[in-house]
Scaffold this motif. Sequence first.
Motif, mmCIF file in Angstrom:
data_model
loop_
_atom_site.group_PDB
_atom_site.id
_atom_site.type_symbol
_atom_site.label_atom_id
_atom_site.label_comp_id
_atom_site.label_asym_id
_atom_site.label_seq_id
_atom_site.Cartn_x
_atom_site.Cartn_y
_atom_site.Cartn_z
ATOM 1 N N CYS A 134 9.835 8.221 -8.037
ATOM 2 C CA CYS A 134 10.075 7.297 -6.925
ATOM 3 C C CYS A 134 10.525 8.037 -5.667
ATOM 4 N N PHE A 141 6.360 4.865 -12.772
ATOM 5 C CA PHE A 141 7.480 4.772 -11.843
ATOM 6 C C PHE A 141 7.206 3.703 -10.790
ATOM 7 N N ASP A 155 12.306 2.081 -1.536
ATOM 8 C CA ASP A 155 13.032 3.066 -0.740
ATOM 9 C C ASP A 155 13.440 2.407 0.568
ATOM 10 N N CYS A 212 14.893 2.656 -8.301
ATOM 11 C CA CYS A 212 13.794 3.322 -8.994
ATOM 12 C C CYS A 212 13.829 2.879 -10.447
ATOM 13 N N GLY A 214 9.481 1.637 -7.417
ATOM 14 C CA GLY A 214 10.773 1.565 -6.751
ATOM 15 C C GLY A 214 10.671 1.103 -5.315
ATOM 16 N N SER A 265 12.442 6.799 -3.565
ATOM 17 C CA SER A 265 13.846 6.418 -3.366
ATOM 18 C C SER A 265 14.812 7.423 -3.966
#
Length: 218
Positions: free
Chosen positions: A45, A70, A74, A89, A72, A47
């Motif tokens: 991620c 993954f 951010d 994430c 996420g 993030s």
Amino acid sequence: MAAPKKITLVAGVSLVALVVLGAVAYATGLPPFEKRGEISADRVCGSLGDGEAAAAALPDALPEKSEYRFSGKDDLRNDESRDYFASNCFVWADGKPVLSVVAEMATSPSPDAWGEQVIKDESVPGEEGGRRADFPAGDKALATGRLAAVYVPCLSEGRVPGGPRHLSVIARAIAAPAASEEAARQSLADLAVIMARHAHTRAKCDLPPRLPATAPTL
């Protein structure tokens, strides 16, 4: 006298066949020799910020699965009067979340009160988190074999209505990690610090984060 030799020959051939099949299964990742899924810096991620550091820390916090996914958010606090920030994430395997790393802006109770609330809210009955270790990061940081959390100074008094703000960053192993308790605890602490450093920048905090480059050895 020929019969025993024939039985021995058949048994030998069967054993060779099993060895060959086992070798093929191992080489191709067939059950029960599934290869562990790839975890690379370009797949984790955004993030988490430092993809290389995150990719290095992640394996010990995860169950051993043949594939990881993954996803996420951010976040970026563009409006400095905005009093909300949340990044995350999630790591998925077999269609289920197995790990979460979440950063949220929070009003600022005492560090000890925050720590007790984290343990109360994030610990699930029946999970074996094992020994809790506090470590120097932010205003407070703690880790077990199933979660790690860092409480990071963020916004000073007067920046947003309602008083100063911290970032509460929590890395949680939703599924039991394949690694030892000690290795999982270290991995989760590393991930919480990695996320905290990136979130502190993205949230445009004005207070020093007091974060180490990496989590200390726990």
